[in-house]
Design a protein around this motif. Structure first.
Motif, PDB file in Angstrom:
ATOM      1  N   ILE A 121       2.841  -1.023   4.439  1.00 50.05           N
ATOM      2  CA  ILE A 121       2.389   0.310   4.061  1.00 50.05           C
ATOM      3  C   ILE A 121       3.582   1.257   4.083  1.00 50.05           C
ATOM      4  CG2 ILE A 121       0.944   2.283   4.710  1.00 50.05           C
ATOM      5  CD1 ILE A 121      -0.966   0.286   6.056  1.00 50.05           C
ATOM      6  N   CYS A 170      -5.975   8.562   4.192  1.00 49.00           N
ATOM      7  CA  CYS A 170      -6.305   7.130   4.223  1.00 49.00           C
ATOM      8  C   CYS A 170      -7.239   6.892   5.402  1.00 49.00           C
ATOM      9  CB  CYS A 170      -5.027   6.307   4.361  1.00 49.00           C
ATOM     10  SG  CYS A 170      -5.269   4.522   4.337  1.00 49.00           S
ATOM     11  N   VAL A 214       0.716   4.928   0.295  1.00 47.40           N
ATOM     12  CA  VAL A 214      -0.345   5.778   0.841  1.00 47.40           C
ATOM     13  C   VAL A 214       0.134   7.221   0.965  1.00 47.40           C
ATOM     14  CG1 VAL A 214      -1.854   6.166   2.809  1.00 47.40           C
ATOM     15  CG2 VAL A 214      -1.343   3.828   2.079  1.00 47.40           C
ATOM     16  N   ALA A 242       0.855  -1.183   0.000  1.00 48.72           N
ATOM     17  CA  ALA A 242       0.000   0.000   0.000  1.00 48.72           C
ATOM     18  C   ALA A 242       0.892   1.235   0.000  1.00 48.72           C
ATOM     19  CB  ALA A 242      -0.912  -0.001   1.217  1.00 48.72           C
ATOM     20  N   ALA A 272      -5.723  -1.005   3.234  1.00 47.96           N
ATOM     21  CA  ALA A 272      -4.274  -0.856   3.348  1.00 47.96           C
ATOM     22  C   ALA A 272      -3.698  -1.810   4.387  1.00 47.96           C
ATOM     23  CB  ALA A 272      -3.926   0.588   3.693  1.00 47.96           C
TER      24      ALA A 272
END
Length: 258
Positions: free
Chosen positions: A130, A116, A112, A110, A124
């Motif tokens: 992430i 979010c 990001v 993910a 995610a």
């Protein structure tokens, strides 16, 4: 856009480059607020890429200013919530998406930035890890809107950051930025801005793609077992006894160091 990986909706974009499939939410005018077809589209693309030997990594990102602001509340205006549930219009597609991500043989990153929130954060958190930016805003706003999670928040957030910290974020609906998200354990790394994020994700994806695809898939499966809560002796036995007969490049890779 990739000619091979064609999303079924214009609300998603795809790009395949050097073994990395990038899937982008494509509603920048609405902060990439999620529609059901975006979720089913992600599920189909991840499933396809997982079976494609030419793909080593999947990156999930958002076009424009944000990863995703979460579920499109305008769609919910036509839904009569029942006891805090938004219903099968979203829950079915979301389950397809997160199961595809969790069951994928290749890692899903993910990437990001911007924002979010809630449903987007749930997606995610189902990814393998992430990466984010320092100014990105994260939040679980279920309680603010009188909703309860159905896409996994109570499980994935508590596994990522611990039950007490997860309770605090969910009960308060407090917003945290990327640097704090790393401190909490939501994100792996946070960098100054989008350009640095591009560089970080490109570098990590290339590192993964340079390794044995089958061995990475085995690692993903073993870590999946680790999340199932087996007693330690049983968990160790499961790791020892697991067989991954598609790992066929060991001798070739070891020979490079002789």
């Amino acid at each position: 856009m990739s000619t091979h990986y064609q999303a079924a909706t214009e609300k998603l974009l795809t790009e395949l480059n050097n073994g990395v499939l990038t899937i982008s939410f494509n509603r920048p005018e609405a902060m990439n607020a999620l529609h059901p077809e975006m979720l089913t589209g992600v599920a189909a693309l991840v499933d396809e890429a997982s079976a494609d030997e030419s793909v080593s990594v999947i990156v999930l990102q958002g076009a424009g200013r944000a990863f995703s602001a979460g579920v499109d509340l305008k769609v919910l205006q036509d839904i009569e919530p029942a006891f805090g549930r938004i219903g099968d219009l979203f829950d079915g597609p979301a389950k397809q998406a997160y199961q595809a991500i969790r069951n994928s043989r290749v890692p899903v990153i993910a990437k990001v930035h911007g924002a979010c929130f809630t449903g987007a954060l749930e997606l995610a958190l189902h990814c393998d890890f992430i990466y984010t930016t320092d100014t990105t805003k994260f939040g679980d706003t279920h309680t603010r809107f009188g909703l309860r999670p159905t896409w996994g928040m109570s499980q994935t957030l508590s596994q990522a950051i611990g039950i007490r910290k997860a309770k605090e974020l969910s009960y308060t609906a407090r917003v945290v930025k990327g640097d704090e998200a790393v401190q909490l354990g939501i994100a792996n790394s946070s960098v100054a801005g989008p350009e640095e994020l591009d560089e970080l994700v490109t570098a990590r994806a290339a590192q993964i793609a340079g390794n044995s695809r089958a061995a990475v898939a085995a690692m993903k499966d073993l870590y999946k077992k680790a999340q199932q809560g087996y007693p330690i002796d049983e968990a160790l036995d499961k790791e020892l006894s697991a067989e991954y007969t598609d790992i066929l490049d060991t001798a070739e890779r070891l020979a490079e160091f002789r």
